[in-house]
Design a protein around this motif. Structure first.
Motif, PDB file in Angstrom:
ATOM      1  N   GLU A 133      -6.190  38.079  -8.410  1.00  8.89           N
ATOM      2  CA  GLU A 133      -6.636  37.647  -7.084  1.00  8.89           C
ATOM      3  C   GLU A 133      -5.588  36.765  -6.397  1.00  8.89           C
ATOM      4  N   ASP A 134      -4.367  37.274  -6.386  1.00  6.97           N
ATOM      5  CA  ASP A 134      -3.233  36.636  -5.706  1.00  6.97           C
ATOM      6  C   ASP A 134      -2.793  35.329  -6.350  1.00  6.97           C
ATOM      7  N   ILE A 135      -3.260  35.038  -7.550  1.00  6.30           N
ATOM      8  CA  ILE A 135      -2.812  33.841  -8.263  1.00  6.30           C
ATOM      9  C   ILE A 135      -1.890  34.273  -9.393  1.00  6.30           C
ATOM     10  N   PRO A 136      -0.605  33.939  -9.333  1.00  2.00           N
ATOM     11  CA  PRO A 136       0.333  34.344 -10.388  1.00  2.00           C
ATOM     12  C   PRO A 136       0.149  33.499 -11.643  1.00  2.00           C
ATOM     13  N   LEU A 137      -0.031  34.166 -12.763  1.00  2.00           N
ATOM     14  CA  LEU A 137      -0.238  33.476 -14.037  1.00  2.00           C
ATOM     15  C   LEU A 137       0.935  33.640 -14.985  1.00  2.00           C
ATOM     16  N   GLY A 138       1.874  34.514 -14.629  1.00  2.00           N
ATOM     17  CA  GLY A 138       3.067  34.701 -15.445  1.00  2.00           C
ATOM     18  C   GLY A 138       2.837  35.603 -16.637  1.00  2.00           C
ATOM     19  N   PRO A 139       3.874  35.882 -17.417  1.00  2.00           N
ATOM     20  CA  PRO A 139       3.738  36.724 -18.611  1.00  2.00           C
ATOM     21  C   PRO A 139       3.118  35.948 -19.771  1.00  2.00           C
ATOM     22  N   PHE A 140       2.534  36.695 -20.714  1.00  2.00           N
ATOM     23  CA  PHE A 140       1.906  36.085 -21.886  1.00  2.00           C
ATOM     24  C   PHE A 140       2.462  36.720 -23.155  1.00  2.00           C
ATOM     25  N   LYS A 141       2.586  35.883 -24.151  1.00  2.00           N
ATOM     26  CA  LYS A 141       3.008  36.341 -25.468  1.00  2.00           C
ATOM     27  C   LYS A 141       1.781  36.453 -26.361  1.00  2.00           C
ATOM     28  N   VAL A 160      -2.583  33.587 -27.762  1.00  2.00           N
ATOM     29  CA  VAL A 160      -2.086  34.115 -26.497  1.00  2.00           C
ATOM     30  C   VAL A 160      -1.396  32.952 -25.783  1.00  2.00           C
ATOM     31  N   ILE A 161      -0.074  33.043 -25.644  1.00  2.00           N
ATOM     32  CA  ILE A 161       0.746  31.920 -25.176  1.00  2.00           C
ATOM     33  C   ILE A 161       1.328  32.247 -23.810  1.00  2.00           C
ATOM     34  N   ALA A 162       1.108  31.377 -22.849  1.00  3.66           N
ATOM     35  CA  ALA A 162       1.682  31.549 -21.509  1.00  3.66           C
ATOM     36  C   ALA A 162       3.152  31.166 -21.547  1.00  3.66           C
ATOM     37  N   LEU A 163       4.039  32.100 -21.168  1.00  2.00           N
ATOM     38  CA  LEU A 163       5.474  31.833 -21.205  1.00  2.00           C
ATOM     39  C   LEU A 163       5.966  31.136 -19.938  1.00  2.00           C
ATOM     40  N   ASN A 164       5.313  31.393 -18.833  1.00  2.00           N
ATOM     41  CA  ASN A 164       5.639  30.709 -17.580  1.00  2.00           C
ATOM     42  C   ASN A 164       4.326  30.209 -16.984  1.00  2.00           C
ATOM     43  N   PRO A 165       3.748  29.173 -17.598  1.00  2.00           N
ATOM     44  CA  PRO A 165       2.355  28.821 -17.288  1.00  2.00           C
ATOM     45  C   PRO A 165       2.149  28.309 -15.867  1.00  2.00           C
ATOM     46  N   ASN A 166       1.041  28.725 -15.311  1.00  2.00           N
ATOM     47  CA  ASN A 166       0.543  28.193 -14.044  1.00  2.00           C
ATOM     48  C   ASN A 166      -0.902  27.768 -14.299  1.00  2.00           C
ATOM     49  N   PRO A 167      -1.089  26.633 -15.002  1.00  2.00           N
ATOM     50  CA  PRO A 167      -2.440  26.259 -15.448  1.00  2.00           C
ATOM     51  C   PRO A 167      -3.338  25.853 -14.290  1.00  2.00           C
ATOM     52  N   ALA A 168      -4.628  25.810 -14.571  1.00  2.00           N
ATOM     53  CA  ALA A 168      -5.594  25.346 -13.579  1.00  2.00           C
ATOM     54  C   ALA A 168      -5.338  23.880 -13.279  1.00  2.00           C
ATOM     55  N   SER A 169      -5.542  23.509 -12.032  1.00  2.00           N
ATOM     56  CA  SER A 169      -5.269  22.129 -11.625  1.00  2.00           C
ATOM     57  C   SER A 169      -6.187  21.139 -12.315  1.00  2.00           C
ATOM     58  N   THR A 170      -7.345  21.594 -12.769  1.00  2.00           N
ATOM     59  CA  THR A 170      -8.298  20.696 -13.411  1.00  2.00           C
ATOM     60  C   THR A 170      -8.126  20.593 -14.912  1.00  2.00           C
ATOM     61  N   ASP A 172      -4.952  21.454 -17.893  1.00  2.00           N
ATOM     62  CA  ASP A 172      -3.656  22.032 -18.256  1.00  2.00           C
ATOM     63  C   ASP A 172      -3.756  22.993 -19.431  1.00  2.00           C
ATOM     64  N   ASN A 173      -4.832  22.920 -20.216  1.00  2.00           N
ATOM     65  CA  ASN A 173      -4.991  23.818 -21.366  1.00  2.00           C
ATOM     66  C   ASN A 173      -5.465  25.208 -20.958  1.00  2.00           C
ATOM     67  N   VAL A 174      -5.936  25.347 -19.725  1.00  2.00           N
ATOM     68  CA  VAL A 174      -6.429  26.640 -19.246  1.00  2.00           C
ATOM     69  C   VAL A 174      -5.303  27.316 -18.469  1.00  2.00           C
ATOM     70  N   THR A 175      -4.626  28.249 -19.119  1.00  2.00           N
ATOM     71  CA  THR A 175      -3.522  28.976 -18.484  1.00  2.00           C
ATOM     72  C   THR A 175      -3.959  30.330 -17.939  1.00  2.00           C
ATOM     73  N   HIS A 176      -5.193  30.683 -18.190  1.00  2.00           N
ATOM     74  CA  HIS A 176      -5.790  31.937 -17.737  1.00  2.00           C
ATOM     75  C   HIS A 176      -7.292  31.676 -17.639  1.00  2.00           C
ATOM     76  N   PRO A 177      -7.998  32.308 -16.709  1.00  2.00           N
ATOM     77  CA  PRO A 177      -9.441  32.042 -16.613  1.00  2.00           C
ATOM     78  C   PRO A 177     -10.203  32.230 -17.913  1.00  2.00           C
ATOM     79  N   HIS A 178      -9.651  33.038 -18.852  1.00  2.00           N
ATOM     80  CA  HIS A 178     -10.343  33.298 -20.108  1.00  2.00           C
ATOM     81  C   HIS A 178      -9.550  32.807 -21.315  1.00  2.00           C
ATOM     82  N   ILE A 179      -8.647  31.840 -21.100  1.00  2.00           N
ATOM     83  CA  ILE A 179      -7.856  31.272 -22.203  1.00  2.00           C
ATOM     84  C   ILE A 179      -7.926  29.755 -22.115  1.00  2.00           C
ATOM     85  N   THR A 180      -8.176  29.132 -23.248  1.00  2.00           N
ATOM     86  CA  THR A 180      -8.071  27.678 -23.342  1.00  2.00           C
ATOM     87  C   THR A 180      -7.418  27.332 -24.670  1.00  2.00           C
ATOM     88  N   GLY A 181      -6.367  26.543 -24.598  1.00  2.00           N
ATOM     89  CA  GLY A 181      -5.659  26.165 -25.814  1.00  2.00           C
ATOM     90  C   GLY A 181      -5.119  27.335 -26.604  1.00  2.00           C
TER      91      GLY A 181
END
Length: 387
Positions: A133-141, A160-170, A172-181
């Motif tokens: 939805e137009d929010i870039p999350l970057g590649p994941f390992k 599942v590791i974010a290589l170029n993370p764009n975490p939620a503003s609220t 930092d552990n949420v790098t994807h809507p369905h990923i935490t830590g």
């Protein structure tokens, strides 16, 4: 992976882990069966206690036995459902070495590069950059830890590791809507992911993880996408868009419209913690526009102060002054009047006053004393106000 020899080595390590996992599966089935049997034994004991309580007419004890039996029935139902998952699940033969090599080749064709880290004992691939939805999350390992396959039925053996993370503003552990830590919420795909690992279908496993990463489920995100770039309210934590944010210059934090207001005097935005209500006019004022009464130290807004006094103290001061003036007037009007036939007496009084100047006409000395009392009382009031 660079060559065929290296590919066969990795396939051998995978086969070793899967063989051990097969053994762990039966151990886990036996553990769950043992748990269910123990719960059945407890239920049998409660049944006997219930019969004994009824035979002796102990209805209170019968009620307790009935409640414990009900809890055990629920526990047994939950345990049996987990046992059925192991027993009724698809049974497949362990994959061969050639089948695992074929899976690794297919994995290379799908992702372009497959990395085997011997020090971490892991296989990993990298996805393309993901945008939801137009929010870039970057590649994941996606990293599968072979040494943790033994723990598949309790903890997931992959990250599942974010290589170029764009975490939620609220968070930092949420790098994807369905990923935490680095842990993925698999949702309805959990059973399929487990089966793919049990059967050694590595290509299916990594492909399913990538598919989940490219899908957004608005019903169960850790952070919703419409709140991804929002700002949390410092007070209640509600996530706001940049247009709905109110900045308090006193504590220098952002607040939502429910946790902030504005000063009714200077119109400065302030949070509820940096402002207060004037007890007299009941207006909300900021820290800069609220002060203390010089007499009683009560807090009130500057617009309610007059001569550094709050309305209550000012009214008391006016009442005291009015009482003093009334007393002085009443005493002046109570002085005796001189009649025309008493002129001779008045003349004698005048002579006496000239002879004894310390003797004053009736009531004159009292007026002087009252004026002095007013001045003393006023001095005491202002001393309290400034003290």
């Amino acid at each position: 992976m660079e060559d065929k020899k290296r590919l066969v080595q990795v396939a051998g390590r995978v086969l070793e882990s899967l063989t051990r996992l097969r053994h762990i599966r039966y151990l886990e089935l036996m553990r769950r069966l043992t748990t269910s049997v123990g719960q059945f034994q407890e239920l049998t004991a409660e049944s006997r206690k219930l019969g004994l309580a009824l035979a002796r007419g102990w209805f209170a004890a019968a009620d307790r036995c009935s409640m414990r039996a009900g809890r055990l029935v629920n526990d047994i139902s939950y345990s049996i459902s987990h046992v059925q998952q192991f027993i009724e699940g698809p049974q497949h033969k362990a994959p061969t070495l050639s089948q695992i090599v074929e899976e690794l080749n297919q994995l290379q064709d799908e992702f372009g590069n497959v990395d085997f880290d011997k020090s971490e004992d892991s296989i990993s691939v990298v996805t393309d950059p993901i945008t939801l939805e137009d929010i870039p999350l970057g590649p994941f390992k996606i990293q599968l830890d072979l040494g943790r396959l033994n723990d598949l039925y309790r903890n997931r053996p992959y990250r599942v590791i974010a290589l170029n993370p764009n975490p939620a503003s609220t968070d930092d552990n949420v790098t994807h809507p369905h990923i935490t830590g680095q842990k993925l919420c698999e949702g309805d795909g959990a059973a399929a992911i487990t089966a793919s690992l049990e059967q050694g279908r590595l290509s299916d496993f990594f492909t399913m993880i990538r598919s989940i990463l490219n899908t957004y489920n608005p019903d169960s995100p850790y952070v919703a996408l419409h709140d991804w770039d929002g700002t949390p309210c410092y007070d209640c934590g509600y996530t706001m868009s940049s247009e709905d944010t109110y900045f308090c210059s006193f504590c220098e934090h952002d607040f939502c419209d429910q946790c902030s207001s504005y000063c009714r005097i200077c119109e400065e935005t302030a949070c509820l913690g940096c402002s207060g209500q004037c007890p007299h006019c009941e207006n909300l004022v900021c820290r800069n526009c609220i002060t203390k009464c010089a007499n009683c130290d009560e807090l009130c807004c500057k617009s309610c102060l007059e001569d550094d006094l709050c309305p209550t103290c000012r009214e008391e001061m006016e009442n005291e002054n009015e009482e003093q003036r009334t007393e002085a007037t009443n005493q002046d009007t109570s002085q005796p009047q001189t009649n025309p036939g008493e002129v001779g007496l008045a003349g004698q009084e005048t002579q006496v006053q000239e002879t004894c100047p310390e003797i004053q006409p009736y009531g004159l000395g009292k007026a002087a004393v009252l004026s002095r009392q007013v001045r003393q009382r006023s001095r005491r009031f202002w001393h309290r106000r400034t003290g």
